[in-house]
Write an enzyme that holds these catalytic residues in place. Structure first.
Site, PDB file in Angstrom:
ATOM      1  N   SER A 184     -48.270 -26.555   8.528  1.00  0.00           N
ATOM      2  CA  SER A 184     -47.415 -27.355   9.393  1.00  0.00           C
ATOM      3  C   SER A 184     -47.735 -28.833   9.385  1.00  0.00           C
ATOM      4  O   SER A 184     -46.844 -29.662   9.602  1.00  0.00           O
ATOM      5  CB  SER A 184     -47.495 -26.822  10.828  1.00  0.00           C
ATOM      6  OG  SER A 184     -48.821 -26.889  11.325  1.00  0.00           O
ATOM      7  N   HIS A 212     -42.759 -22.273   9.876  1.00  0.00           N
ATOM      8  CA  HIS A 212     -42.116 -23.469   9.344  1.00  0.00           C
ATOM      9  C   HIS A 212     -41.336 -23.182   8.064  1.00  0.00           C
ATOM     10  O   HIS A 212     -41.149 -24.082   7.239  1.00  0.00           O
ATOM     11  CB  HIS A 212     -43.152 -24.571   9.109  1.00  0.00           C
ATOM     12  CG  HIS A 212     -43.631 -25.216  10.365  1.00  0.00           C
ATOM     13  ND1 HIS A 212     -42.985 -26.276  10.949  1.00  0.00           N
ATOM     14  CD2 HIS A 212     -44.679 -24.925  11.164  1.00  0.00           C
ATOM     15  CE1 HIS A 212     -43.612 -26.626  12.050  1.00  0.00           C
ATOM     16  NE2 HIS A 212     -44.651 -25.827  12.203  1.00  0.00           N
ATOM     17  N   LYS A 243     -38.278 -22.629  16.401  1.00  0.00           N
ATOM     18  CA  LYS A 243     -38.088 -23.713  15.448  1.00  0.00           C
ATOM     19  C   LYS A 243     -36.690 -23.585  14.830  1.00  0.00           C
ATOM     20  O   LYS A 243     -35.697 -23.889  15.480  1.00  0.00           O
ATOM     21  CB  LYS A 243     -39.208 -23.711  14.409  1.00  0.00           C
ATOM     22  CG  LYS A 243     -40.576 -24.038  15.028  1.00  0.00           C
ATOM     23  CD  LYS A 243     -41.682 -24.048  14.000  1.00  0.00           C
ATOM     24  CE  LYS A 243     -42.994 -24.575  14.579  1.00  0.00           C
ATOM     25  NZ  LYS A 243     -43.512 -23.830  15.741  1.00  0.00           N
TER      26      LYS A 243
END
Length: 397
Positions: A184, A212, A243
């Site tokens: 990340s 991610h 996310k």
């Protein structure tokens, strides 16, 4: 009774400020999107994990609102008592199908998911071989486990094999390799095919944290296993709905049926935490549906990523190499990173400076993140702001 402790904490906070490591929160007064309002000012947003722009997508919002109105605010219970809603089961089935796994289990966050899996699956006779740059949630989860701990240098396959050999030589029963799919703070992609090769050679299982990546990387957004060609050679995937997949909250583990079943029985963050609100589950289901078909958004995201990276490289900025929407701009010094972030914010670009303990000492940076919600004009404004902010800070020095 608190006087001595309070004085100690105050002194620690002063040291943090003196080292330029104090973190400040910015209150956003709008929905999370390519542009946000902070203190009444509209700013180009380069620091959200909103990779496909789904955090304020009308369809995702509508699905959440409909569930909120129909099912209420929350379940007021943990899952195994009376906190399991039909939407939870639907979301678990959806994420398992999406990632081609037997089943999935929901958690309040991916931090909880990573915090609960290792102590549940592995005991003192087992080994966890963990990448040195893994997310803090993995590090904390490994610490909670009684399994033996081994670390390998990031993406160093020779070191990974060495650690696997040591673990085998010490007579460990089961071995689990764990790595971030995308790191990340750097944007690196794990070498999953090579990791899986070594796992098969040394009789180890493989787990990745794909927070991610899920939704925006690889075919149909299925993450780093799809992107790298590792596919179902990766045994266990942890991830988040906070996310790309709607931006709200909640995490999951997807994997083989026995793994999911034992987590339902023994994973402490699952057993002792309130269930996700139905509205969050409904929004995540809709977000997965959109993400799976969102090749247009992924193309926009890739275009922004390539353009921004190329422009800043040409302008002489020091970037961490990579190909993901995470583009770290290296300043190294925490004070300089903070000053750069402030200068960018003054120019209408929302960024955050990252320094110790989030990243190693003397590795301070501004981590920029691209989003499909950004426009071409937003990217232009951000590039211009970086160049102007650096010029201003060089003049001040």
């Amino acid at each position: 009774m608190m006087k001595g402790l309070a004085e100690h904490l105050s002194a620690t906070l002063e040291d943090i400020r003196a080292d330029g490591l104090e973190k400040h929160e910015m209150a956003i007064g709008s929905s999370q999107s390519g542009r946000v309002k902070v203190g009444g000012r509209e700013m180009v947003n380069l620091c959200a994990n909103n990779y496909l722009g789904l955090a304020d997508d009308p369809e995702v919002v509508a699905a959440s609102v409909a569930a909120l109105e129909k099912y209420g605010s929350g379940m007021a219970s943990v899952r195994f008592i009376c906190g399991t809603h039909e939407l939870h089961k639907q979301l678990e089935a959806t994420i398992a199908r999406y990632l081609d796994k037997d089943d999935a289990i929901l958690f309040g966050s991916c931090f909880d998911a990573n915090g609960g899996i290792f102590e549940t699956l592995l005991g003192p006779d087992d080994a966890i071989i963990s990448d040195t740059l893994n997310h803090a949630s993995i590090i904390d989860g490994v610490r909670l486990s009684k399994a033996r701990r081994f670390r390998f240098a990031t993406s160093d396959m020779d070191d990974l094999e060495t650690q696997l050999k040591i673990a085998s030589a010490e007579g460990t029963r089961f071995k689990l390799i764990v790595t971030d799919g995308v790191f990340s703070m750097d944007g690196y992609i794990a070498k999953l095919p090579e990791i899986c090769d070594l796992a098969e050679r040394h009789n180890a299982a493989v787990m990745i944290d794909d927070c991610h990546a899920t939704g925006h990387l690889g075919e149909k957004g299925k993450g780093t296993p799809a992107l790298t060609g590792a596919g179902n050679r990766v045994d266990i995937v942890s991830g988040t709905f906070g996310k790309t997949l709607g931006g709200a909250m909640g995490g999951f583990i997807a994997g083989p049926q026995p793994v999911i079943d034992i987590l339902r029985q023994r994973a402490r963050p699952y057993l002792f935490s309130n269930a996700l609100p139905p509205a969050v589950a409904a929004g995540a289901i809709k977000a997965i549906e959109i993400a799976e078909a969102a090749d247009d958004r992924r193309e926009t995201l890739a275009r922004h990523t390539n353009r921004f990276r190329t422009a800043l490289t040409d302008a002489g900025f020091d970037l961490v190499p990579g190909e993901t929407p995470i583009i770290p701009v290296m300043l190294y010094d925490a004070t300089k990173a903070g000053a750069m972030a402030s200068a960018l914010q003054q120019r209408g670009v929302l960024v955050s400076a990252f320094s110790f303990p989030v990243v190693p000492r003397e590795k301070a940076r501004i981590r920029t993140q691209m989003s499909a919600a950004l426009t071409d004009d937003d990217i232009t404004a951000a590039i211009d702001a970086f160049v102007a902010a650096r010029r201003e800070l060089e003049t001040v020095r």
